[in-house]
Design an enzyme around this catalytic site. Structure first.
Site, PDB file in Angstrom:
ATOM      1  CG  ASP A  86     -16.013 100.374  13.111  1.00 54.86           C
ATOM      2  OD1 ASP A  86     -15.133 101.149  13.555  1.00 54.86           O
ATOM      3  OD2 ASP A  86     -16.628  99.549  13.820  1.00 54.86           O
ATOM      4  CE  LYS A  93     -13.888  99.169  16.638  1.00 49.92           C
ATOM      5  NZ  LYS A  93     -14.781  98.640  15.593  1.00 49.92           N
ATOM      6  NE  ARG A 110     -23.395  90.479  17.578  1.00 52.35           N
ATOM      7  CZ  ARG A 110     -22.503  90.279  18.548  1.00 52.35           C
ATOM      8  NH1 ARG A 110     -22.160  89.042  18.880  1.00 52.35           N
ATOM      9  NH2 ARG A 110     -21.968  91.291  19.174  1.00 52.35           N
ATOM     10  CG  ASP A 153       0.663 101.147  12.380  1.00 57.99           C
ATOM     11  OD1 ASP A 153       1.803 101.499  12.750  1.00 57.99           O
ATOM     12  OD2 ASP A 153       0.425 100.064  11.834  1.00 57.99           O
TER      13      ASP A 153
END
Length: 235
Positions: A61, A63, A214, A66
């Site tokens: 991951d 992301k 979490r 550009d």
């Protein structure tokens, strides 16, 4: 509503390789995939990503966002990590997404191509946060706009909050793979997530994958916490 199988990705959000490996091993019996993202990759590098993945299905991951050529080249540089899924930002536009699609098809053999997933609106953002950056639609409208653009440009699926699963299914059908962060078991702290659901709610809405970090990794017993989420997904 759907009866599709929803699978669990455990997010190993740490800078520490040994900790990531411990969480991987503790949750392996319940997790269908592991997620490594910016925090770990920037701290440890791609060699460590490969070591922690170690045969496990990897959601990488990063992301990417550009100019099209740079994103395409970056995807080629990630091929050795053998991800099962990787992410780009839908806000990069159709040319960037198309370049990412071409790079995936070029860099990976046909039987080992990762799912190319476009991030729509981060689950930490609400309407006020969108307005700050000049987007005056609500999050759902923006997700639908970016989701349709990304799929048309070649993305295999989307990253969205659980609140947009049903609207995206209504607009785009069953084909796009929907990977859904912002999942919190009942009673868990929401932290910086603003658009959340429980695992069971996301499954019923039609998620293909959920991402949980979490609430599992900071639990006293990560193995038991992952097993509880998996049991909730099993219905």
């Amino acid at each position: 509503m759907t009866t599709r199988r929803t699978r669990l990705i455990v997010a190993l959000d740490t800078k520490d390789e040994a900790q990531a490996a411990r969480w991987r091993d503790q949750t392996a019996a319940s997790a269908d995939a592991i997620k490594l993202g910016l925090e770990f990759t920037y701290a440890q590098g791609l060699d460590a990503v490969r070591r922690v993945a170690n045969g496990h299905s990897l959601f990488l991951d990063l992301k990417l966002h550009d100019i099209p050529n740079t994103v395409g080249s970056a995807i080629g540089s990630l091929a050795d990590t053998r991800p099962a899924m990787l992410t780009i930002h839908a806000q990069g536009g159709s040319a960037m997404i198309a370049a990412a699609r071409a790079a995936v098809d070029r860099a990976f053999p046909a039987d080992a191509r990762p799912l190319l997933l476009a991030v729509t609106v981060l689950t930490s953002m609400d309407a006020a946060a969108l307005h700050e950056i000049g987007v005056h639609d609500d999050p759902c409208q923006q997700v639908l706009r970016l989701g349709a653009l990304a799929v048309a440009a070649g993305a295999d699926g989307l990253i969205c909050s659980p609140h947009e699963i049903i609207p995206l299914r209504d607009r785009l059908g069953d084909a796009p793979v929907l990977v859904v962060p912002g999942i919190r078991p009942a009673g868990a702290e929401t932290g910086d997530q603003k658009r959340v659901m429980t695992p069971a709610q996301a499954r019923k809405a039609g998620a293909d994958w959920i991402v949980v970090g979490r609430p599992i990794t900071t639990a006293a017993d990560p193995a038991a916490a992952a097993a509880a989420v998996a049991a909730e997904l099993a219905g």
